[in-house]
Each structure stands twice: as structure tokens, then as C-alpha cells.
Write a protein that holds these residues in place. Structure first.
Motif, PDB file in Angstrom:
ATOM      1  N   ASN A   1      46.210  26.351  21.970  1.00 37.58           N
ATOM      2  CA  ASN A   1      45.268  26.009  22.797  1.00 37.58           C
ATOM      3  C   ASN A   1      43.992  26.441  22.228  1.00 37.58           C
ATOM      4  N   ASP A   2      43.657  27.685  21.658  1.00 35.82           N
ATOM      5  CA  ASP A   2      42.287  28.022  21.082  1.00 35.82           C
ATOM      6  C   ASP A   2      42.240  27.690  19.719  1.00 35.82           C
ATOM      7  N   ASP A   3      43.368  27.701  18.888  1.00 35.37           N
ATOM      8  CA  ASP A   3      42.982  27.558  17.429  1.00 35.37           C
ATOM      9  C   ASP A   3      43.563  26.496  16.993  1.00 35.37           C
ATOM     10  N   LEU A   4      44.194  25.644  17.572  1.00 28.12           N
ATOM     11  CA  LEU A   4      44.885  24.312  16.851  1.00 28.12           C
ATOM     12  C   LEU A   4      45.751  24.283  16.125  1.00 28.12           C
ATOM     13  N   MET A   5      46.655  25.494  16.095  1.00 28.39           N
ATOM     14  CA  MET A   5      47.712  25.831  15.163  1.00 28.39           C
ATOM     15  C   MET A   5      48.723  24.556  15.431  1.00 28.39           C
TER      16      MET A   5
ATOM     17  N   ARG B   1      43.412  24.596  12.730  1.00 26.95           N
ATOM     18  CA  ARG B   1      42.777  23.276  12.534  1.00 26.95           C
ATOM     19  C   ARG B   1      41.491  23.451  13.399  1.00 26.95           C
ATOM     20  N   ARG B   2      41.295  24.615  14.088  1.00 27.71           N
ATOM     21  CA  ARG B   2      39.904  24.823  14.627  1.00 27.71           C
ATOM     22  C   ARG B   2      39.523  26.286  14.710  1.00 27.71           C
ATOM     23  N   HIS B   3      38.188  26.467  14.476  1.00 25.27           N
ATOM     24  CA  HIS B   3      37.561  27.830  14.510  1.00 25.27           C
ATOM     25  C   HIS B   3      36.817  28.121  15.892  1.00 25.27           C
ATOM     26  N   LYS B   4      37.523  27.928  16.850  1.00 22.86           N
ATOM     27  CA  LYS B   4      36.806  28.315  18.235  1.00 22.86           C
ATOM     28  C   LYS B   4      36.708  29.740  18.410  1.00 22.86           C
ATOM     29  N   ARG B   5      37.267  30.642  17.825  1.00 18.24           N
ATOM     30  CA  ARG B   5      37.377  31.977  18.112  1.00 18.24           C
ATOM     31  C   ARG B   5      36.835  32.446  16.995  1.00 18.24           C
TER      32      ARG B   5
ATOM     33  N   MET C   1      31.131  43.764   8.714  1.00 17.72           N
ATOM     34  CA  MET C   1      31.533  42.246   8.900  1.00 17.72           C
ATOM     35  C   MET C   1      30.551  41.393   8.579  1.00 17.72           C
ATOM     36  N   PRO C   2      30.928  40.407   8.003  1.00 11.25           N
ATOM     37  CA  PRO C   2      29.701  39.341   7.452  1.00 11.25           C
ATOM     38  C   PRO C   2      29.385  38.566   8.833  1.00 11.25           C
ATOM     39  N   ALA C   3      28.110  38.005   8.802  1.00  7.46           N
ATOM     40  CA  ALA C   3      27.704  37.190  10.042  1.00  7.46           C
ATOM     41  C   ALA C   3      28.458  36.021  10.385  1.00  7.46           C
ATOM     42  N   SER C   4      28.878  35.619   9.007  1.00  7.59           N
ATOM     43  CA  SER C   4      29.851  34.364   9.183  1.00  7.59           C
ATOM     44  C   SER C   4      31.184  34.523  10.051  1.00  7.59           C
ATOM     45  N   ALA C   5      31.370  35.603  10.133  1.00 13.80           N
ATOM     46  CA  ALA C   5      32.733  35.954  11.120  1.00 13.80           C
ATOM     47  C   ALA C   5      32.398  35.842  12.391  1.00 13.80           C
ATOM     48  N   LEU C   6      31.228  35.562  12.846  1.00 11.81           N
ATOM     49  CA  LEU C   6      30.930  35.377  14.506  1.00 11.81           C
ATOM     50  C   LEU C   6      30.735  34.008  14.463  1.00 11.81           C
ATOM     51  N   VAL C   7      30.581  33.043  13.707  1.00 14.05           N
ATOM     52  CA  VAL C   7      30.247  31.780  13.560  1.00 14.05           C
ATOM     53  C   VAL C   7      31.459  30.935  13.859  1.00 14.05           C
ATOM     54  N   THR C   8      31.240  30.177  15.336  1.00 13.95           N
ATOM     55  CA  THR C   8      32.399  29.319  15.635  1.00 13.95           C
ATOM     56  C   THR C   8      32.047  27.925  15.716  1.00 13.95           C
ATOM     57  N   SER C   9      33.301  27.125  15.928  1.00  9.93           N
ATOM     58  CA  SER C   9      33.062  25.720  16.085  1.00  9.93           C
ATOM     59  C   SER C   9      34.132  25.118  17.047  1.00  9.93           C
ATOM     60  N   PRO C  10      33.846  24.498  17.905  1.00  8.98           N
ATOM     61  CA  PRO C  10      34.986  23.860  18.972  1.00  8.98           C
ATOM     62  C   PRO C  10      35.635  22.694  18.359  1.00  8.98           C
ATOM     63  N   VAL C  11      35.323  22.072  17.026  1.00  5.52           N
ATOM     64  CA  VAL C  11      35.543  20.796  16.839  1.00  5.52           C
ATOM     65  C   VAL C  11      36.631  20.815  15.943  1.00  5.52           C
ATOM     66  N   GLU C  12      37.751  20.090  15.992  1.00  4.64           N
ATOM     67  CA  GLU C  12      38.731  20.071  15.113  1.00  4.64           C
ATOM     68  C   GLU C  12      38.322  20.003  13.779  1.00  4.64           C
ATOM     69  N   LEU C  13      38.828  20.564  12.395  1.00  2.00           N
ATOM     70  CA  LEU C  13      38.503  20.573  11.276  1.00  2.00           C
ATOM     71  C   LEU C  13      39.236  19.315  10.750  1.00  2.00           C
ATOM     72  N   LYS C  14      38.443  18.282   9.890  1.00  4.07           N
ATOM     73  CA  LYS C  14      39.182  17.192   9.259  1.00  4.07           C
ATOM     74  C   LYS C  14      39.803  17.680   7.867  1.00  4.07           C
ATOM     75  N   GLN C  15      39.058  18.622   7.280  1.00  4.51           N
ATOM     76  CA  GLN C  15      39.383  18.998   5.956  1.00  4.51           C
ATOM     77  C   GLN C  15      39.449  20.850   6.103  1.00  4.51           C
ATOM     78  N   VAL C  16      40.397  21.324   5.364  1.00  2.30           N
ATOM     79  CA  VAL C  16      40.355  22.809   5.582  1.00  2.30           C
ATOM     80  C   VAL C  16      40.787  23.068   4.006  1.00  2.30           C
ATOM     81  N   ALA C  17      39.804  23.883   3.386  1.00  2.00           N
ATOM     82  CA  ALA C  17      39.999  24.154   1.891  1.00  2.00           C
ATOM     83  C   ALA C  17      41.255  25.176   1.939  1.00  2.00           C
TER      84      ALA C  17
END
Length: 290
Positions: free
Chosen positions: A118-122, A236-240, A274-290
């Protein structure tokens, strides 16, 4: 570490395996002595109990604590999961849950995969937890409870509980829990609760329904949880935030079996913070993940 045919059959049937005294007292002590200074930090990755200063969950210690980084690559934890899932693993989540004496709150009935879906789209439940006791666990200090075989039900309906505790969780309706406990044996084994000495380990399926009561005893019940996911099954999502749901899908490479005592060198990318990037989130499904 390889699981036997009997252990694999038991895991398939019950959804969990219990290994009492899996790590020696000397190995466990290297981890235990690190916990107080981790819990003392005033960082986002320390979630505290509602209305208390007691830590409920410490996240991502493998990125800034050498002993826990070594544990996160220990063959006694990684190899059994890799054997079951049949491919390399990455670290989806790393927690040190602190069910502290008199203050540790409940964990409601839930499936871990329910949150990861539900949260991470695993995509699939091709992930599981490995738990290691850092304290002796008994019937009184809030041990984990499992419904054996409940993983065979697959993903069940859950609601997002934002109010019961300080940590949001996708929880399961009491009526379904009652049904599944009855199906598993009712009072004769419908709920099981592995207990044992510090250093014991539990491996359990991500769809296995589990919970734990509050800790009203005078004994802490601190445990480490590695949530290990098949690399092809990455989220597939970085909501958290990243400290909760990791975004590095690099396969885990195991260290030597004596790594906890030999103090094998490990990288600690968050050693200096902890880097600032670790707090950045996005509710959008990722189309491409490296």
C-alpha cells in the motif's frame, strides 16, 4: 547457512522458522552495547512511543552503526532468505524495535506486505523479515504472536490505522483474525509466540499475520528486524522517507560468518548524518528505477 528440506517444508506450512540461540552471547553483546547511544539520538529515524521518550523503532542503523551494518550482511540472516526467494536480496527496511519495560506499546495485527504494497508499491510478497532478539524474550515482555499458516491466505484487506500508536500501520479486522485463528487451531495452536534467549532468530513470511501486546513487565524486549526483498521485486514508489523504505536496490553481499566478533570493516554512508535526500518523498509511481 542452508535450510534443510524439513525446514523448507515447515516454512511453507507455517510461514515462519524459529532458531533459538542462533547468535552467541558474545556476538549479541556487540549489538546490545550499541543500542543506548543509537536510541539517545534526536533524529527523524528514531520514532518514539506516543506520550513517552521511549524509542518504539530505530530505522536504518546499518547505514551509520558498524555492528548493525555487519549484522545486515551476516550470512546466517541473508542466506536462508536468499535460498527461499531464489535470487539476490536488497535491504528494504532495517529496524531496531524497542519494546521497553513498562512503556513498549502494542503492534496491532497486520501483515508486513500490506504496508509494503500500500505504501511502497512493492509488486509481490517476495520479501520477508528476519528478527533477532537482543534481549531474552518471555511470555511477559510483549513477544511476537503469529497465526501459523495465515500467509497462505495471501494479501488480506487492511485499514490504515493512524491513531492507535505513534507509528501508522495497515491493520487487519478483528473478525478476520478470529476466523484465521480458529482455522489454525483455535486455543490449540491458533496463535503461537516464539520465546527464547537473546541471540535467537525468527524468519517469517511477509504475509504472515502477526502482532504483539504492550510490555508491562520490568524487562526490555529489543529486537532487530531486517526486511529483505528480492532485487527484481523492488518498490515502485517513494511515498515514505528513505530511512524507512530504502531506495538502494544493490544486492547484499555477505560478510564472513565471524564478522560480528572480527569487526570486519564496513561502509557507513550516513556516519556523519542522514542526507537531506532521505527525507524527500514522492507519491507518484516510478516509471523507471535505476
Amino acid at each position: 547457512m542452508r535450510l534443510s528440506a524439513e525446514q523448507l517444508a515447515q516454512f511453507d506450512r507455517d510461514g515462519y522458522l524459529f532458531f533459538p540461540g542462533h547468535f552467541t552471547p558474545e556476538e549479541t553483546a556487540r549489538l546490545v552495547e550499541e543500542v543506548p547511544q543509537l536510541y539517545a539520538r534526536r533524529e527523524a529515524y528514531n520514532v518514539r512511543e506516543r506520550g513517552s521518550d521511549a524509542v518504539r523503532t530505530n530505522f536504518a542503523a546499518h547505514l551509520y552503526s558498524a555492528p548493525f551494518a555487519r549484522l545486515g550482511r551476516h550470512p546466517r540472516m541473508i542466506e536462508p532468505v536468499q535460498q527461499v526467494l531464489g535470487e539476490p536480496l536488497y535491504m528494504h527496511q532495517y529496524k531496531i524495535n524497542g519494546k521497553m519495560a513498562f512503556e513498549g506499546d502494542v503492534w496491532q495485527w497486520h501483515q508486513d506486505y500490506g504496508t509494503w504494497l500500500n505504501d511502497d508499491l512493492m509488486p509481490e510478497p517476495r520479501a520477508m523479515n528476519i528478527a533477532v532478539f537482543l534481549d531474552d524474550v518471555n511470555a511477559f515482555n510483549g513477544p511476537l504472536m503469529f497465526i501459523p499458516g495465515s500467509h497462505r491466505k495471501g494479501v488480506v484487506d487492511a485499514k490504515h490505522d493512524l491513531t492507535t500508536t505513534s507509528y501508522p500501520l495497515w491493520t487487519v479486522d478483528h473478525a478476520l483474525i478470529t476466523e484465521l485463528v480458529a482455522r489454525a487451531g483455535g486455543k490449540d495452536g491458533g496463535i503461537v509466540s516464539p520465546t527464547g534467549p537473546a541471540g535467537s532468530m525468527i524468519m517469517f513470511h511477509s504475509c504472515l499475520l502477526h502482532a504483539s501486546t504492550s510490555n508491562l513487565s520490568p524487562w526490555n524486549r529489543v529486537s532487530v528486524y531486517l526486511s529483505l526483498c528480492a532485487v527484481s521485486n523492488h518498490i515502485r514508489r517513494h511515498k515514505r522517507p528513505e530511512y524507512i523504505a530504502h531506495r538502494d536496490f544493490t544486492p547484499i553481499s555477505c560478510l564472513p560468518d565471524d564478522c560480528l566478533l572480527a569487526e570486519t570493516p564496513v561502509e557507513l554512508p550516513w556516519r556523519d548524518g542522514m542526507p537531506a535526500s532521505a527525507l524527500v518523498t514522492s507519491p507518484v509511481e516510478l516509471k523507471q528505477v535505476a
